[in-house]
Scaffold this motif. Structure first.
Motif, PDB file in Angstrom:
ATOM      1  N   GLU A 268     -63.924   1.124  11.629  1.00 55.52           N
ATOM      2  CA  GLU A 268     -62.470   1.016  11.786  1.00 55.52           C
ATOM      3  C   GLU A 268     -62.110   0.075  12.928  1.00 55.52           C
ATOM      4  O   GLU A 268     -61.221  -0.774  12.811  1.00 55.52           O
ATOM      5  N   ALA A 269     -62.827   0.225  14.049  1.00 55.83           N
ATOM      6  CA  ALA A 269     -62.556  -0.634  15.205  1.00 55.83           C
ATOM      7  C   ALA A 269     -62.889  -2.091  14.891  1.00 55.83           C
ATOM      8  O   ALA A 269     -62.167  -3.017  15.308  1.00 55.83           O
ATOM      9  N   LEU A 270     -63.964  -2.307  14.143  1.00 53.87           N
ATOM     10  CA  LEU A 270     -64.335  -3.678  13.782  1.00 53.87           C
ATOM     11  C   LEU A 270     -63.272  -4.315  12.898  1.00 53.87           C
ATOM     12  O   LEU A 270     -62.852  -5.455  13.133  1.00 53.87           O
ATOM     13  N   ARG A 271     -62.827  -3.594  11.884  1.00 53.30           N
ATOM     14  CA  ARG A 271     -61.829  -4.154  10.978  1.00 53.30           C
ATOM     15  C   ARG A 271     -60.524  -4.470  11.698  1.00 53.30           C
ATOM     16  O   ARG A 271     -59.874  -5.483  11.406  1.00 53.30           O
ATOM     17  N   LYS A 272     -60.136  -3.621  12.631  1.00 53.99           N
ATOM     18  CA  LYS A 272     -58.916  -3.899  13.396  1.00 53.99           C
ATOM     19  C   LYS A 272     -59.077  -5.181  14.215  1.00 53.99           C
ATOM     20  O   LYS A 272     -58.179  -6.037  14.243  1.00 53.99           O
ATOM     21  N   ALA A 273     -60.225  -5.328  14.857  1.00 56.26           N
ATOM     22  CA  ALA A 273     -60.469  -6.531  15.649  1.00 56.26           C
ATOM     23  C   ALA A 273     -60.509  -7.770  14.768  1.00 56.26           C
ATOM     24  O   ALA A 273     -59.985  -8.828  15.135  1.00 56.26           O
ATOM     25  N   LEU A 274     -61.116  -7.656  13.596  1.00 53.63           N
ATOM     26  CA  LEU A 274     -61.183  -8.793  12.680  1.00 53.63           C
ATOM     27  C   LEU A 274     -59.789  -9.194  12.190  1.00 53.63           C
ATOM     28  O   LEU A 274     -59.483 -10.377  12.052  1.00 53.63           O
TER      29      LEU A 274
END
Length: 267
Positions: A213-219
């Motif tokens: 979830e954190a990765l997708r938000k950053a992306l």
């Protein structure tokens, strides 16, 4: 041009082309972080590849579809002269220049090459030619191309898929994990992808380690995702992540896209 990417950080998820892409970006001033997202493993000759080849050799072939240069070349290197003789009368389609080069290198001649280097264009061409009652050999490379195969089957074809390579986690996971952490921390400005399996496993590794979830938000918020072509972009599009595709499916065009777009983005 030399320092146009100075101050920007680019993450490299590729395995085979990591050094090439990294050098091109570093020459433009970028800081480069390496974290291969997958590892390519040739299928053993006495395993799945051999079984698929035996099925190909068991009956005449009407159409052959070469999807990737690397995969098609690897198949012929593993399978010998019998395959060349058996496919000599088949109508051969290639998805792009690299696949065409591998077809010719194997001693065959392509009838048609997809101008856009997209599998969908090859599918349309085959359906226009008529595949009812025909035997179609499809060299696949990572993506099993299930929808492509289903469309041909529904049109009356017998489809024989041939997979030459499979993908696993990278040999070393630590660089990939560090790259994911850097993206989550907002330290990465761009991520080029050169293969669908790398894009798939980059997201999957984050999910398996509770960072998805954190990765997708950053992306979504911070990173220019650049995919070399539509096939590579498919897992990114499926995840509803914004991305860019260069006008040509080439490494140089991918680097040019990042060079042109990144300095104009808000950082």
């Amino acid at each position: 041009m030399q320092d146009v990417l100075s101050g920007f950080t680019v993450g490299i998820t590729a395995e085979r082309k990591a050094e090439e892409i990294g050098n091109l970006l570093a020459r433009r001033g970028a800081r480069v972080l390496f974290g291969a997202a997958m590892h390519t493993v040739p299928l053993p000759e006495d395993g799945e590849l051999a079984d698929a080849t035996e099925r190909v050799l068991s009956a005449p072939v009407d159409f052959v579809v070469a999807i990737t240069g690397m995969g098609f070349r690897g198949w012929f290197e593993a399978s010998g002269e019998a395959l060349l003789a058996h496919l000599g009368d088949a109508r051969v389609m290639a998805r792009g220049a690299k696949a065409k080069g591998a077809v010719r290198g194997a001693g065959l001649r392509e009838e048609w090459t997809s101008p856009s280097e997209e599998s969908a264009e090859i599918l349309d061409y085959l359906l226009e030619q008529g595949v009812a009652g025909k035997r179609v050999v499809l060299q696949v490379h990572g993506d099993p191309m299930l929808e492509f195969r289903r469309a041909l089957t529904e049109a009356g074809a017998e489809v024989v898929p041939v997979t030459v390579y499979r993908w696993t986690d990278p040999v070393e996971l630590d660089p990939l994990d560090r790259l994911i952490d850097a993206v989550v921390a907002g330290e990465v400005d761009a991520l080029p992808f050169t293969s669908a399996p790398a894009a798939t496993n980059f997201l999957a590794r984050a999910d398996r380690t509770d960072r998805g979830e954190a990765l997708r938000k950053a992306l979504r918020d911070n990173v220019l995702i650049a995919c070399v072509g539509p096939v590579t972009a498919a897992p990114i599009a499926k995840a509803a992540l914004p991305h860019e595709i260069p006008d040509r499916a080439r490494t140089a065009a991918l680097v040019r896209l990042i060079t042109d777009e990144l300095p104009h983005r808000n950082t």
